[in-house]
Design a protein around this motif. Sequence first.
Motif, mmCIF file in Angstrom:
data_model
loop_
_atom_site.group_PDB
_atom_site.id
_atom_site.type_symbol
_atom_site.label_atom_id
_atom_site.label_comp_id
_atom_site.label_asym_id
_atom_site.label_seq_id
_atom_site.Cartn_x
_atom_site.Cartn_y
_atom_site.Cartn_z
ATOM 1 N N GLN A 1 7.718 -3.608 1.072
ATOM 2 C CA GLN A 1 8.949 -2.894 1.409
ATOM 3 C C GLN A 1 9.865 -3.711 2.305
ATOM 4 O O GLN A 1 11.088 -3.679 2.160
ATOM 5 C CB GLN A 1 8.599 -1.571 2.101
ATOM 6 N N TYR A 2 9.276 -4.435 3.242
ATOM 7 C CA TYR A 2 10.068 -5.192 4.210
ATOM 8 C C TYR A 2 9.970 -6.678 3.884
ATOM 9 O O TYR A 2 8.887 -7.267 3.915
ATOM 10 C CB TYR A 2 9.560 -4.942 5.630
ATOM 11 N N ASN A 22 4.346 -4.291 4.330
ATOM 12 C CA ASN A 22 4.551 -2.846 4.242
ATOM 13 C C ASN A 22 4.218 -2.165 5.565
ATOM 14 O O ASN A 22 4.228 -0.934 5.643
ATOM 15 C CB ASN A 22 3.678 -2.252 3.123
#
Length: 376
Positions: free
Chosen positions: A188-189, A62
């Motif tokens: 998120q990534y 994140n």
Amino acid sequence: MQSILIVGAGFAGAVHARQLAEAGYRCQVIDRRSHIAGNAFDEVLPNGIRVHRYGPHLFHTNNKGVVDWLQRFTEFVPYEHRVEALLADGRTLPMPINRRTLEGLFKVDLPTAAEAEQFLHSLAVPMEAPSNAAEYLLSQIGPDLTDLFFRPYTKKMWELDLEELDTSVVKRIPIRFDDEDRYFPNDQYQFMFKGGYTAAFERILDHPLISVDIGREFSKSMLKDYHYCFNSMPIDEYFDFTFGPLPYRSIRFHHRDVPAEEGAGTATTINFTDAGPRTRETDWSRIPDHLVHRTGRKTLTQEEPCDYVDNNMERYYPVKTSDGRYQAVYEKYKALAEKTNECGFIGRCGTYQYLDMHQVINQSLKHVNDWIERQK
């Protein structure tokens, strides 16, 4: 111009080298292995499959700052990792545990996440303050799921019972009540490095002020030739095992070249729930940008944990026990290191931590940037 010695060409060493070079320091990077990239080293086999020599490395975070820094050296290929557990009857179920895992294992109908949560709560053994991995799992998922998914796997992985392990070892694995089956659902990534990790390391280390010497062992006699040393070697080895060796677990990798259609389940990685010596199998062809050339063949890799002394001294996982006995030994080495003005310890083996890639990059950026600021 001041010269810096950097021991280790993995993420910790490479990040330190790049930041130092951009700040005007001449950097000599050495590594005892015959390649750069540390445990993230990857290569393409004759069957056209890219594999990670030291086991699957899956980037997830994140931390946008880490992602922004990496984008200078690599493009990204989106990838969301999934794992299934292989049962004795040949079925595979999602791992980490989610609603579908519970329905498939207990033959129950749980239409909603709330019902799945309530069902799992009914299995759990309430505990106020779990003191080890076993107590934590019992308090979350109860004895049946603990014994099936965690107890045999943990014994193989660590050569310790769950009761002997710190809670942090199992807290890394999420528990879901819906159908979410991504292994890192909260990050998120999530991506792979386009063209592989090794290619990205080549670009990170491509700077006029960085020299790289692989296949070279560190010696304390080198220190006199440099202003400072950032060292990712095992801290206990540096201090000649003064307080005894710090334990690590290692992995023996067993590769099979098989027809492209072979393989169990639908996930990239299959965890084994039996008491056999191997923990999991990875199908590299299911990771984007890892099927480099189509040959009709692919590679499946199974992992067999062992003590690092039984695997050419390859240290992968620091051992974290519930009583903290090895952490206490590390703290003694850390105290010695703090009295050393010529050398600072970095990375997994230098700080005796299990670090994901994004964590070691973030830690290294902060560490080296703080050091550079202090020199001004």
